[in-house]
Design a protein around this motif. Structure first.
Motif, PDB file in Angstrom:
ATOM      1  N   PHE A   1       0.834  -1.206   0.000  1.00  0.00           N
ATOM      2  CA  PHE A   1       0.000   0.000   0.000  1.00  0.00           C
ATOM      3  C   PHE A   1       0.863   1.249   0.000  1.00  0.00           C
ATOM      4  N   ALA A   2       1.949   1.207   0.776  1.00  0.00           N
ATOM      5  CA  ALA A   2       2.850   2.363   0.814  1.00  0.00           C
ATOM      6  C   ALA A   2       3.518   2.584  -0.531  1.00  0.00           C
ATOM      7  N   GLN A   3       3.690   1.490  -1.296  1.00  0.00           N
ATOM      8  CA  GLN A   3       4.349   1.630  -2.594  1.00  0.00           C
ATOM      9  C   GLN A   3       3.406   2.096  -3.702  1.00  0.00           C
ATOM     10  N   GLY A   4       2.133   1.659  -3.631  1.00  0.00           N
ATOM     11  CA  GLY A   4       1.247   2.026  -4.750  1.00  0.00           C
ATOM     12  C   GLY A   4      -0.228   2.014  -4.429  1.00  0.00           C
ATOM     13  N   GLY A   5      -0.589   2.103  -3.150  1.00  0.00           N
ATOM     14  CA  GLY A   5      -1.996   2.168  -2.788  1.00  0.00           C
ATOM     15  C   GLY A   5      -2.685   0.822  -2.949  1.00  0.00           C
TER      16      GLY A   5
END
Length: 316
Positions: free
Chosen positions: A251-255
């Motif tokens: 999620f931190a990388q691309g939602g």
């Protein structure tokens, strides 16, 4: 040797008093040195008397009396050493003695410049250094020599020179450390000095306050409860991280798109594994049926019995 034999037969307390009077009446460095030597002779005599008393199994009071004489003689020696240090340093300042060898260090001696040296007054450099240590220790902690001797007597120990020298040297070192600390403190800025003073006063005030045991217990209990709560939170977060840690990173990388893509990849991998394992299972089943048919064809059955000792087929 004869002189020592005479002293050994005399009364030790009277000899100690004699050495004390000799030191008190001394007016020159030579006379102080003579008093020191007298006290040293009395010390040796008292030491020998104590050993002889122990060897003969004499009463403890006799041994203790000899030890007291040793201590008194050592105190007179210490006083003489302090006076010798003062006498020598004073003579050097007045120009009566050469501080570092005098004119003898010159290639061509000059009789007008020749001055007595430390060796001429009967002292070695080591003896002078020790005398200064005794003096400096006494200045820093008045009565240090007597207290060290009394401490040995109180413990029933022999008040020997080694123990006294150690006590004096330790006191001299502490005095030098204190002086060095004071010099360092004086070199600091007024602001730093004020901060250090305030810190020292705060520590002293805290130490002076009475300890509230009940308050400390309550504080410890609160800390235990807080620690237990933290351990519970850590366990919960550990479990959550095990379940959702990878998704949090995605999620931190691309939602959510990154999370869904990751799950799609996992599902695809699982499907591939399922198909592969299903194909393997089908192949194994086919192979098992073939070999089962071959076994039946050759006369074997599931009821075949084998003799475990001879390994021969009994039935089948």
């Amino acid at each position: 040797m004869n002189h020592l034999a005479v002293i050994e037969t005399a009364s030790l307390p009277s000899l100690v008093q004699q050495a004390a009077r000799q030191l008190a009446s001394a007016t020159t460095a030579a006379e102080v040195l003579d008093a020191h030597d007298t006290a040293s002779i009395v010390y040796d005599a008292a030491k020998k008397a104590a050993r002889m008393a122990k060897a003969k199994g004499a009463h403890d009071e006799l041994v203790a009396a000899a030890h007291r004489a040793q201590a008194d003689a050592l105190e007179i020696e210490a006083m003489a050493k302090r006076r010798l240090a003062d006498e020598y340093d004073g003579a050097v300042e007045r120009g009566e003695l050469a501080g570092h060898g005098g004119a003898r260090n010159f290639k061509v001696a000059d009789p007008d410049l020749e001055k007595p040296t430390i060796g001429d007054v009967g002292l070695s450099k080591q003896e002078l250094s020790e005398a200064r240590q005794f003096r400096d220790a006494e200045v820093a902690q008045p009565g240090i020599a007597r207290r060290a001797l009394d401490a040995r007597l109180a413990q029933g120990l022999e008040p020997n020179k080694a123990a006294l020298r150690k006590a004096v040297v330790d006191a001299a070192k502490r005095a030098e450390n204190d002086a060095s600390r004071d010099r360092t403190r004086e070199a600091l800025s007024p602001e730093v000095q004020a901060m250090q003073q305030a810190k020292a006063e705060a520590i002293a005030a805290r130490k002076a306050q009475p300890v509230d045991v009940e308050a400390l217990r309550a504080e410890i209990e609160e800390l235990r409860e807080a620690n237990a709560a933290l351990e519970t939170d850590v366990a919960r977060l550990t479990a959550e991280n095990k379940l959702y840690g990878e998704m949090k990173v995605q999620f931190a990388q691309g939602g959510f798109d990154k999370v869904i893509a990751g799950k799609d990849a996992e599902i695809s991998a699982l499907e591939s594994r399922l198909y592969r394992e299903s194909e393997d299972k089908a192949s194994w089943m086919k192979s098992a049926k073939y070999w089962n048919a071959q076994a039946i064809k050759h006369g074997y059955s599931r009821n075949t019995e084998i003799d475990l000792q001879t390994l021969e087929i009994v039935n089948g």
